[in-house]
Design an enzyme around this catalytic site. Sequence first.
Site, mmCIF file in Angstrom:
data_model
loop_
_atom_site.group_PDB
_atom_site.id
_atom_site.type_symbol
_atom_site.label_atom_id
_atom_site.label_comp_id
_atom_site.label_asym_id
_atom_site.label_seq_id
_atom_site.Cartn_x
_atom_site.Cartn_y
_atom_site.Cartn_z
ATOM 1 N N GLU A 41 0.833 -1.202 0.000
ATOM 2 C CA GLU A 41 0.000 0.000 0.000
ATOM 3 C C GLU A 41 0.875 1.262 0.000
ATOM 4 O O GLU A 41 1.873 1.326 0.720
ATOM 5 C CB GLU A 41 -0.877 -0.030 1.261
ATOM 6 C CG GLU A 41 -1.721 1.196 1.517
ATOM 7 C CD GLU A 41 -2.484 1.108 2.837
ATOM 8 O OE1 GLU A 41 -3.350 1.961 3.072
ATOM 9 O OE2 GLU A 41 -2.218 0.169 3.629
ATOM 10 N N LYS A 112 -9.299 2.053 -1.765
ATOM 11 C CA LYS A 112 -9.507 1.539 -0.405
ATOM 12 C C LYS A 112 -10.869 1.992 0.114
ATOM 13 O O LYS A 112 -11.226 3.179 0.017
ATOM 14 C CB LYS A 112 -8.383 2.047 0.502
ATOM 15 C CG LYS A 112 -8.352 1.440 1.892
ATOM 16 C CD LYS A 112 -7.099 1.908 2.625
ATOM 17 C CE LYS A 112 -6.919 1.264 3.990
ATOM 18 N NZ LYS A 112 -5.655 1.695 4.627
ATOM 19 N N TYR A 118 -8.010 5.878 13.732
ATOM 20 C CA TYR A 118 -7.844 5.574 15.157
ATOM 21 C C TYR A 118 -6.362 5.380 15.416
ATOM 22 O O TYR A 118 -5.573 5.142 14.502
ATOM 23 C CB TYR A 118 -8.635 4.310 15.549
ATOM 24 C CG TYR A 118 -8.300 3.085 14.737
ATOM 25 C CD1 TYR A 118 -7.220 2.266 15.079
ATOM 26 C CD2 TYR A 118 -9.055 2.733 13.624
ATOM 27 C CE1 TYR A 118 -6.897 1.141 14.332
ATOM 28 C CE2 TYR A 118 -8.740 1.607 12.871
ATOM 29 C CZ TYR A 118 -7.666 0.822 13.227
ATOM 30 O OH TYR A 118 -7.350 -0.284 12.485
ATOM 31 N N CYS A 148 -5.226 -3.194 2.728
ATOM 32 C CA CYS A 148 -5.032 -3.225 4.184
ATOM 33 C C CYS A 148 -6.339 -3.356 4.954
ATOM 34 O O CYS A 148 -6.913 -4.432 5.076
ATOM 35 C CB CYS A 148 -4.236 -1.990 4.626
ATOM 36 S SG CYS A 148 -3.358 -2.228 6.194
ATOM 37 N N GLY A 291 24.006 11.027 26.453
ATOM 38 C CA GLY A 291 24.573 11.122 27.782
ATOM 39 C C GLY A 291 24.594 9.753 28.432
ATOM 40 O O GLY A 291 23.569 9.060 28.467
ATOM 41 N N GLY A 295 23.436 4.416 34.412
ATOM 42 C CA GLY A 295 22.164 3.776 34.692
ATOM 43 C C GLY A 295 21.742 2.851 33.573
ATOM 44 O O GLY A 295 22.332 2.814 32.487
ATOM 45 N N GLU A 403 8.992 6.876 33.101
ATOM 46 C CA GLU A 403 9.367 8.245 33.443
ATOM 47 C C GLU A 403 8.526 9.252 32.675
ATOM 48 O O GLU A 403 8.046 10.240 33.235
ATOM 49 C CB GLU A 403 10.855 8.467 33.144
ATOM 50 C CG GLU A 403 11.795 7.637 34.000
ATOM 51 C CD GLU A 403 13.234 7.682 33.495
ATOM 52 O OE1 GLU A 403 14.125 7.289 34.268
ATOM 53 O OE2 GLU A 403 13.465 8.095 32.340
ATOM 54 N N LYS A 513 4.656 18.006 29.208
ATOM 55 C CA LYS A 513 6.047 17.591 28.985
ATOM 56 C C LYS A 513 6.151 16.692 27.754
ATOM 57 O O LYS A 513 7.029 16.869 26.907
ATOM 58 C CB LYS A 513 6.599 16.857 30.214
ATOM 59 C CG LYS A 513 6.897 17.726 31.409
ATOM 60 C CD LYS A 513 7.614 16.907 32.484
ATOM 61 C CE LYS A 513 7.998 17.773 33.665
ATOM 62 N NZ LYS A 513 8.733 17.004 34.704
#
Length: 542
Positions: A41, A112, A118, A148, A291, A295, A403, A513
Amino acid sequence: MKIALAQLDFHIGNFENNTGKIIDFIGQAKRAGADLVVFPEMAVSGYPPLDFLDYTHFTRSCEKAVSEIANVCTGIHAIVGSPSVNPVLKGKNLFNSAFLLGDGKILDVFHKSLLPTYDVFDEYRYFEPGKKAGIATVAGVKVAITICEDLWNEEDDPLYVFCPLDEVIGERPQLIINIAASPFDYQHEHKRKAILRRNVNKYKLPLVYVNHVGAHTDLIFDGGSLVMNAQGSIVLEAPVFQEALMYADPLTIKPEIEIKEKSKFEKIHLALICGIRDYFGKLGFQKATLGLSGGVDSALVLALASEALGPENVFPVMLPSPYSSDHSISDSLQLIKNLGNPVEEIAISEIYEAFLKATRSVFNGIPFNVAEENMQARIRGTLLMAVSNKLGYILLNTSNKSELAVGYGTLYGDMCGGLSVIGDLYKTDVYALCRYINRENEIIPKEILDKAPSAELRPGQKDSDSLPPYEQLDAVLFQYIENQKGPDEILQQGFDESLVSRTLKLVNKNEYKRFQFAPILRVSPKAFGRGRRMPLVARYLS
């Protein structure tokens, strides 16, 4: 009837590349004696082209490309996906179309019908729906051509009011062809195959399915093109996350092939490598920086980027502060040794002291708090962006989904970056993926995986000081984000009321954020980004 399935990686708007690749694969299929070659497609434009579709120049470029492809399509037929212009004034300007090419010309165009609107899809914004599946005779075989979503109205899906194939099944097609742009998530393969198999079982016809492979910013396509016989058995399947040209005669009875199921984290690993490679390759970049904190999150991003781009092309920077532990440095250096990257250390203690001195009068004796913590993160972000800017590298972000969900990150600090590699992985999934990467050799040091997570922005800090244990937090987040359950439904599952209330408030209050965050490689059924659109100034559950 010999059919070639062309599972390819296209580049949105790169008509020269896309057209050349399609023509090349038509040539390969023709030399192999194929009667028909099938492309995905929207292969001509790449998927999804989004608002490029509003530009007449873009759609004319698509038309020109289809004509160029048709000109070389002699002695073989091809099905190629592309937008096409709607000649009727009423309705949307475009269709999402499948072009049947042969004899050096466009033989037919099919549109199509079911337009997904959605999650990450927004096709009704651009396209007018077609009315039924296409029917064409190719090499003496009557074929139903679908695009599809046209096969996804099964089990009375409330989104759609009809099944395109139902409209043409009376014409007695012998084969179903479905061209697709079906993005990856770690659950999607099972659902996709179940949908295809339900269509085969319903119509008692074999099926050829051809999907995109590769990545377009956040969306990753795994391919998985296949052929099913009329009994719903898979008799041919393309490798995932690889370009492939395969051949089949779907009208010939073949035995079911044995398919080895990949684990969740094997799939995610392959998807993230593909996402990183295509993001850099399609933008014309070769090198990355990030960085490196010592961790688990930055360790995982470094390992993935090194595999995708080559360790010599990934430049980690260690940025220790007054609160960085000795083991953060030693663990980082061991990881660098394991991977073979170049590395640089830029200590931020003196810069941080200068910032504290400069703000002393403004802060006027207010006790140390999150402002001083964020100051360190923003110093690091500034330095990393400077390295990125000076050297021409893309800065990779290292924040995880847990996070990002609860706002445990600093805007313009550790949330900087051009691409978020693990922003769709919860913290518990980060550890699981690290263990998968370490399945044969210890690449990510055990010390990094064993120590308690910490931002190291104040003495003795641990993530657990500010957040619930990740196992509990991630379980609630999954119910709220992926499963879209409300607080009452989550509580009915036995979760602690204070945990649920606190978690959901944190998610909703930190939308601002995420709105400013980098694009996130999507590997889950519900990622932050284009597939999850929330208002910034709402007060729901806050």
